[in-house]
Design a protein around this motif. Structure first.
Motif, short mmCIF file in Angstrom:
data_model
loop_
_atom_site.label_atom_id
_atom_site.label_comp_id
_atom_site.label_asym_id
_atom_site.label_seq_id
_atom_site.Cartn_x
_atom_site.Cartn_y
_atom_site.Cartn_z
N TRP A 162 -24.76 21.26 2.21
CA TRP A 162 -23.36 21.54 2.51
C TRP A 162 -23.21 22.20 3.87
O TRP A 162 -22.24 21.94 4.60
N TYR A 163 -24.15 23.03 4.23
CA TYR A 163 -24.11 23.66 5.55
C TYR A 163 -24.12 22.59 6.65
O TYR A 163 -23.28 22.60 7.56
N TRP A 164 -25.06 21.67 6.55
CA TRP A 164 -25.17 20.64 7.57
C TRP A 164 -24.06 19.61 7.48
O TRP A 164 -23.70 18.98 8.49
N PHE A 165 -23.49 19.43 6.29
CA PHE A 165 -22.33 18.53 6.18
C PHE A 165 -21.18 19.05 7.01
O PHE A 165 -20.56 18.30 7.79
N GLY A 174 -19.75 15.06 17.89
CA GLY A 174 -21.04 14.80 17.29
C GLY A 174 -22.11 15.80 17.65
O GLY A 174 -23.29 15.57 17.41
N LEU A 175 -21.70 16.96 18.21
CA LEU A 175 -22.70 17.96 18.59
C LEU A 175 -23.39 18.56 17.37
O LEU A 175 -24.55 18.96 17.43
N GLY A 176 -22.67 18.61 16.24
CA GLY A 176 -23.28 19.09 15.00
C GLY A 176 -24.34 18.13 14.50
O GLY A 176 -25.40 18.54 14.02
N VAL A 177 -24.04 16.83 14.59
CA VAL A 177 -25.04 15.82 14.22
C VAL A 177 -26.26 15.94 15.12
O VAL A 177 -27.40 15.86 14.65
N LEU A 178 -26.02 16.14 16.40
CA LEU A 178 -27.12 16.26 17.35
C LEU A 178 -27.99 17.48 17.02
O LEU A 178 -29.22 17.41 17.06
N ALA A 179 -27.33 18.60 16.66
CA ALA A 179 -28.09 19.80 16.29
C ALA A 179 -28.94 19.55 15.06
O ALA A 179 -30.11 19.97 14.98
N TRP A 180 -28.39 18.88 14.07
CA TRP A 180 -29.14 18.57 12.84
C TRP A 180 -30.34 17.69 13.15
O TRP A 180 -31.45 17.91 12.64
N GLY A 202 -23.08 26.65 2.67
CA GLY A 202 -21.95 25.81 3.06
C GLY A 202 -20.82 26.57 3.72
O GLY A 202 -20.23 26.09 4.69
N LEU A 203 -20.49 27.77 3.21
CA LEU A 203 -19.40 28.55 3.80
C LEU A 203 -19.71 28.91 5.25
O LEU A 203 -18.83 28.86 6.11
N THR A 204 -20.97 29.26 5.51
CA THR A 204 -21.36 29.58 6.88
C THR A 204 -21.19 28.36 7.79
O THR A 204 -20.68 28.46 8.91
N GLY A 205 -21.58 27.20 7.30
CA GLY A 205 -21.41 25.98 8.08
C GLY A 205 -19.95 25.67 8.35
O GLY A 205 -19.60 25.24 9.45
N PHE A 206 -19.10 25.90 7.34
CA PHE A 206 -17.67 25.65 7.52
C PHE A 206 -17.09 26.56 8.59
O PHE A 206 -16.35 26.12 9.48
N LEU A 207 -17.42 27.86 8.54
CA LEU A 207 -16.90 28.81 9.52
C LEU A 207 -17.42 28.49 10.92
O LEU A 207 -16.66 28.58 11.91
N ILE A 208 -18.68 28.12 11.02
CA ILE A 208 -19.24 27.76 12.32
C ILE A 208 -18.55 26.53 12.88
O ILE A 208 -18.23 26.45 14.08
N SER A 209 -18.28 25.55 12.01
CA SER A 209 -17.63 24.32 12.47
C SER A 209 -16.22 24.59 12.98
O SER A 209 -15.79 24.01 13.98
N VAL A 210 -15.50 25.49 12.30
CA VAL A 210 -14.14 25.84 12.75
C VAL A 210 -14.20 26.53 14.11
O VAL A 210 -13.45 26.18 15.04
#
Length: 237
Positions: A162-165, A174-180, A202-210
């Motif tokens: 969920w974090y990586w999603f 697509g910078l998140g995809v690149l990081a993964w 997952g919550l951490t990933g959501f906050l980082i994405s925002v």
């Protein structure tokens, strides 16, 4: 290793194509010159840019039109570059929405429309067509492929699925995809115990994405102004 290189290469190809085909503002004179030189692969008249309701790293604005000529004239050249002009004398579409009769188009709009008609007569081929970049199809395909690997592949080590999603779906361009692809298992060669719990949820990933989405959006505005790409007036957005 081969799959990781292929995916990173695909992301690089998408990024270059998206930058190359991004609509750039131009002058009416350039539009006339390109039409006269036969350097127009397709064009569209539109009222405004329609920004996607659900933004993702592969989404692009679309064109909204009421069927009138103008006030936005967008054309794609054979090499894939896209330009647009905002015609100040185009017929207003506001009266159409309120049951009125719009004013007739002005000289700029008429001259462009006449140039298009003359080009069609000379070349014998229609110019009206889709001006959206073909690169918009590559991003969803790449995103779905990465999602399938994330779901069906080995459990991630640095963050949960969920974090990586959220990182992959929410971080622009697509910078998140690149990081993964660069740091996470199954790409990483670091020895990690399968029983070791992932550090980020997952919550951490959501906050980082925002946060990343806001930061990258602000940065893109500065880059747009510097490189004359996607400079779309708010009245047309």
């Amino acid at each position: 290793m081969v799959l990781r290189v292929a995916l990173i290469t695909s992301w690089t190809v998408w990024a270059v194509m998206a930058w190359w085909s991004a609509p750039r503002p131009a002058e009416v004179e350039q539009a006339r010159a390109d039409i006269a030189a036969g350097d127009v692969a397709a064009y569209q008249w539109a009222d405004s840019w329609e920004r996607p309701a659900a933004s993702s790293w592969g989404s692009v604005p679309t064109l909204r039109s009421s069927g009138q000529d103008g006030p936005l004239f967008v054309w794609r050249k054979p090499d894939g570059r896209t330009y647009y002009v905002v015609l100040a004398d185009a017929a207003s579409t506001e009266d159409l929405y309120f049951g009125g009769t719009p004013e007739p188009p002005g000289p700029q709009t008429e001259s462009l429309a006449g140039a298009v008609r003359a080009s069609v007569l000379d070349s014998g081929r229609p110019l009206a067509g889709e001006v959206q970049p073909g690169s918009r199809f590559l991003a969803p395909v790449l995103g779905l492929l990465c999602l399938a690997i994330l779901i069906g592949g080995p459990a991630p080590a640095i963050g949960t699925r969920w974090y990586w999603f959220w990182i992959s779906a929410g971080v622009p361009f697509g910078l998140g995809v690149l990081a993964w692809l660069l740091v996470e298992r199954p790409w990483s060669r670091r020895a990690i115990s399968p029983s070791e719990p992932a550090r980020y949820r997952g919550l951490t990933g959501f906050l980082i994405s925002v946060a990343a989405s806001i930061a990258v959006s602000l940065l893109s505005v500065l880059l747009d102004a510097a490189f004359d790409t996607w400079v779309i007036p708010e009245s047309l957005g």
